[in-house]
Design a protein around this motif. Structure first.
Motif, PDB file in Angstrom:
ATOM      1  N   ASN A  22       0.807  -1.220   0.000  1.00  0.00           N
ATOM      2  CA  ASN A  22       0.000   0.000   0.000  1.00  0.00           C
ATOM      3  C   ASN A  22       0.838   1.267   0.000  1.00  0.00           C
ATOM      4  OD1 ASN A  22      -2.368  -1.449   0.032  1.00  0.00           O
ATOM      5  ND2 ASN A  22      -2.679  -1.275   2.221  1.00  0.00           N
ATOM      6  N   VAL A  23       2.157   1.145   0.000  1.00  0.00           N
ATOM      7  CA  VAL A  23       3.033   2.317   0.037  1.00  0.00           C
ATOM      8  C   VAL A  23       3.310   2.794  -1.386  1.00  0.00           C
ATOM      9  CG1 VAL A  23       5.298   3.196   0.714  1.00  0.00           C
ATOM     10  CG2 VAL A  23       4.075   1.612   2.206  1.00  0.00           C
ATOM     11  N   VAL A  24       3.011   4.064  -1.644  1.00  0.00           N
ATOM     12  CA  VAL A  24       3.237   4.655  -2.961  1.00  0.00           C
ATOM     13  C   VAL A  24       4.637   5.246  -3.044  1.00  0.00           C
ATOM     14  CG1 VAL A  24       2.456   6.407  -4.600  1.00  0.00           C
ATOM     15  CG2 VAL A  24       0.785   5.157  -3.218  1.00  0.00           C
ATOM     16  N   TYR A  25       5.013   6.008  -2.005  1.00  0.00           N
ATOM     17  CA  TYR A  25       6.371   6.557  -1.982  1.00  0.00           C
ATOM     18  C   TYR A  25       6.819   6.816  -0.561  1.00  0.00           C
ATOM     19  CZ  TYR A  25       4.504  11.331  -1.320  1.00  0.00           C
ATOM     20  OH  TYR A  25       3.861  12.439  -0.841  1.00  0.00           O
ATOM     21  N   VAL A  26       8.143   6.936  -0.423  1.00  0.00           N
ATOM     22  CA  VAL A  26       8.779   7.253   0.851  1.00  0.00           C
ATOM     23  C   VAL A  26       9.644   8.484   0.612  1.00  0.00           C
ATOM     24  CG1 VAL A  26      10.381   6.433   2.629  1.00  0.00           C
ATOM     25  CG2 VAL A  26       8.816   4.823   1.509  1.00  0.00           C
ATOM     26  N   ALA A  27       9.534   9.477   1.492  1.00  0.00           N
ATOM     27  CA  ALA A  27      10.309  10.710   1.333  1.00  0.00           C
ATOM     28  C   ALA A  27      10.903  11.124   2.675  1.00  0.00           C
ATOM     29  CB  ALA A  27       9.418  11.832   0.804  1.00  0.00           C
ATOM     30  N   ALA A  28      12.076  11.729   2.609  1.00  0.00           N
ATOM     31  CA  ALA A  28      12.741  12.209   3.819  1.00  0.00           C
ATOM     32  C   ALA A  28      12.240  13.601   4.162  1.00  0.00           C
ATOM     33  CB  ALA A  28      14.249  12.232   3.612  1.00  0.00           C
ATOM     34  N   GLN A  30      12.481  16.753   7.339  1.00  0.00           N
ATOM     35  CA  GLN A  30      13.543  17.268   8.205  1.00  0.00           C
ATOM     36  C   GLN A  30      13.629  16.509   9.523  1.00  0.00           C
ATOM     37  OE1 GLN A  30      12.942  21.472   8.619  1.00  0.00           O
ATOM     38  NE2 GLN A  30      13.955  21.918   6.673  1.00  0.00           N
ATOM     39  N   LYS A  31      12.489  16.150  10.079  1.00  0.00           N
ATOM     40  CA  LYS A  31      12.476  15.486  11.375  1.00  0.00           C
ATOM     41  C   LYS A  31      11.995  14.045  11.307  1.00  0.00           C
ATOM     42  CE  LYS A  31      11.647  19.695  14.018  1.00  0.00           C
ATOM     43  NZ  LYS A  31      10.793  20.346  15.008  1.00  0.00           N
ATOM     44  N   TYR A  32      11.415  13.627  10.206  1.00  0.00           N
ATOM     45  CA  TYR A  32      10.815  12.302  10.104  1.00  0.00           C
ATOM     46  C   TYR A  32      10.766  11.861   8.646  1.00  0.00           C
ATOM     47  CZ  TYR A  32       7.208  15.808   9.524  1.00  0.00           C
ATOM     48  OH  TYR A  32       6.523  16.924   9.142  1.00  0.00           O
ATOM     49  N   THR A  33      10.384  10.622   8.443  1.00  0.00           N
ATOM     50  CA  THR A  33      10.210  10.068   7.104  1.00  0.00           C
ATOM     51  C   THR A  33       8.716   9.999   6.810  1.00  0.00           C
ATOM     52  OG1 THR A  33      12.221   8.771   7.332  1.00  0.00           O
ATOM     53  CG2 THR A  33      10.682   8.063   5.644  1.00  0.00           C
ATOM     54  N   VAL A  34       8.332  10.343   5.592  1.00  0.00           N
ATOM     55  CA  VAL A  34       6.928  10.369   5.193  1.00  0.00           C
ATOM     56  C   VAL A  34       6.646   9.209   4.246  1.00  0.00           C
ATOM     57  CG1 VAL A  34       5.119  11.729   4.075  1.00  0.00           C
ATOM     58  CG2 VAL A  34       6.942  12.883   5.345  1.00  0.00           C
ATOM     59  N   LEU A  35       5.574   8.477   4.510  1.00  0.00           N
ATOM     60  CA  LEU A  35       5.120   7.419   3.615  1.00  0.00           C
ATOM     61  C   LEU A  35       3.747   7.813   3.095  1.00  0.00           C
ATOM     62  CD1 LEU A  35       6.956   5.858   5.822  1.00  0.00           C
ATOM     63  CD2 LEU A  35       5.818   3.863   4.932  1.00  0.00           C
ATOM     64  N   ALA A  36       3.565   7.805   1.793  1.00  0.00           N
ATOM     65  CA  ALA A  36       2.245   8.022   1.197  1.00  0.00           C
ATOM     66  C   ALA A  36       1.677   6.647   0.872  1.00  0.00           C
ATOM     67  CB  ALA A  36       2.351   8.860  -0.063  1.00  0.00           C
ATOM     68  N   THR A  37       0.384   6.479   1.113  1.00  0.00           N
ATOM     69  CA  THR A  37      -0.240   5.176   0.910  1.00  0.00           C
ATOM     70  C   THR A  37      -1.354   5.240  -0.128  1.00  0.00           C
ATOM     71  OG1 THR A  37      -1.956   5.454   2.594  1.00  0.00           O
ATOM     72  CG2 THR A  37       0.193   4.643   3.343  1.00  0.00           C
ATOM     73  N   LYS A  61      12.953  -2.321   5.745  1.00  0.00           N
ATOM     74  CA  LYS A  61      11.837  -3.013   6.382  1.00  0.00           C
ATOM     75  C   LYS A  61      10.721  -3.339   5.391  1.00  0.00           C
ATOM     76  CE  LYS A  61      12.766  -1.157  10.966  1.00  0.00           C
ATOM     77  NZ  LYS A  61      12.273  -0.351  12.094  1.00  0.00           N
ATOM     78  N   LEU A  62      10.454  -2.430   4.453  1.00  0.00           N
ATOM     79  CA  LEU A  62       9.432  -2.697   3.435  1.00  0.00           C
ATOM     80  C   LEU A  62       9.871  -3.832   2.521  1.00  0.00           C
ATOM     81  CD1 LEU A  62       8.379   0.946   2.455  1.00  0.00           C
ATOM     82  CD2 LEU A  62       7.057  -0.701   3.814  1.00  0.00           C
ATOM     83  N   ASN A  63      11.141  -3.827   2.114  1.00  0.00           N
ATOM     84  CA  ASN A  63      11.655  -4.897   1.254  1.00  0.00           C
ATOM     85  C   ASN A  63      11.614  -6.248   1.944  1.00  0.00           C
ATOM     86  OD1 ASN A  63      12.184  -3.512  -1.133  1.00  0.00           O
ATOM     87  ND2 ASN A  63      14.175  -2.825  -0.432  1.00  0.00           N
ATOM     88  N   ILE A  64      11.986  -6.285   3.213  1.00  0.00           N
ATOM     89  CA  ILE A  64      11.947  -7.540   3.964  1.00  0.00           C
ATOM     90  C   ILE A  64      10.508  -8.050   4.058  1.00  0.00           C
ATOM     91  CG2 ILE A  64      12.248  -8.553   6.254  1.00  0.00           C
ATOM     92  CD1 ILE A  64      14.786  -6.760   6.477  1.00  0.00           C
ATOM     93  N   ALA A  65       9.567  -7.159   4.347  1.00  0.00           N
ATOM     94  CA  ALA A  65       8.158  -7.554   4.454  1.00  0.00           C
ATOM     95  C   ALA A  65       7.622  -8.077   3.117  1.00  0.00           C
ATOM     96  CB  ALA A  65       7.317  -6.392   4.942  1.00  0.00           C
ATOM     97  N   MET A  66       8.168  -7.577   2.016  1.00  0.00           N
ATOM     98  CA  MET A  66       7.735  -8.035   0.692  1.00  0.00           C
ATOM     99  C   MET A  66       8.481  -9.297   0.269  1.00  0.00           C
ATOM    100  SD  MET A  66       7.255  -4.370  -1.254  1.00  0.00           S
ATOM    101  CE  MET A  66       7.056  -5.126  -2.833  1.00  0.00           C
ATOM    102  N   GLY A  67       9.400  -9.760   1.122  1.00  0.00           N
ATOM    103  CA  GLY A  67      10.117 -10.988   0.816  1.00  0.00           C
ATOM    104  C   GLY A  67      11.276 -10.803  -0.121  1.00  0.00           C
ATOM    105  N   LYS A  68      11.718  -9.577  -0.298  1.00  0.00           N
ATOM    106  CA  LYS A  68      12.853  -9.309  -1.181  1.00  0.00           C
ATOM    107  C   LYS A  68      14.130  -9.449  -0.396  1.00  0.00           C
ATOM    108  CE  LYS A  68      10.394  -6.228  -4.278  1.00  0.00           C
ATOM    109  NZ  LYS A  68      10.367  -4.912  -4.894  1.00  0.00           N
ATOM    110  N   MET A  69      15.090 -10.107  -0.988  1.00  0.00           N
ATOM    111  CA  MET A  69      16.397 -10.246  -0.358  1.00  0.00           C
ATOM    112  C   MET A  69      17.211  -9.007  -0.652  1.00  0.00           C
ATOM    113  SD  MET A  69      15.949 -13.034   1.102  1.00  0.00           S
ATOM    114  CE  MET A  69      17.517 -13.537   1.715  1.00  0.00           C
ATOM    115  N   LEU A  70      17.881  -8.479   0.343  1.00  0.00           N
ATOM    116  CA  LEU A  70      18.697  -7.291   0.167  1.00  0.00           C
ATOM    117  C   LEU A  70      20.135  -7.700  -0.041  1.00  0.00           C
ATOM    118  CD1 LEU A  70      17.179  -5.059   2.975  1.00  0.00           C
ATOM    119  CD2 LEU A  70      16.652  -5.064   0.560  1.00  0.00           C
TER     120      LEU A  70
END
Length: 73
Positions: A22-28, A30-37, A61-70
């Motif tokens: 459900n995550v569309v994008y991740v952005a940095a 100044q104080k936190y990381t933003v996830l759009a869904t 964490k998103l890649n691990i949850a999706m089963g992708k090997m890093l």
């Protein structure tokens, strides 16, 4: 369905669990990381999640949850 465990930017909330599909994008911010869904509110505006984890931590964490090997860069 595996969920990614993230830390909310709001200390009162603590841990949140996110479906990585459900995550569309991740952005940095100044104080936190933003996830759009893909999940929207009643007005049709996508929910934004604010997390204390860094962009790299969220990505991992998103890649691990999706089963992708890093692999190391």
């Amino acid at each position: 369905m595996a969920l990614a465990q993230l830390t909310s930017a709001d200390a009162d909330i603590g841990t949140i669990y996110v479906n990585p599909h459900n995550v569309v994008y991740v952005a940095a911010g100044q104080k936190y990381t933003v996830l759009a869904t893909t999940v929207s509110n009643q007005s049709g505006v996508p929910f934004l999640l604010y997390v204390a984890d860094s962009v790299e931590q969220v990505k991992q964490k998103l890649n691990i949850a999706m089963g992708k090997m890093l692999t190391p860069a």
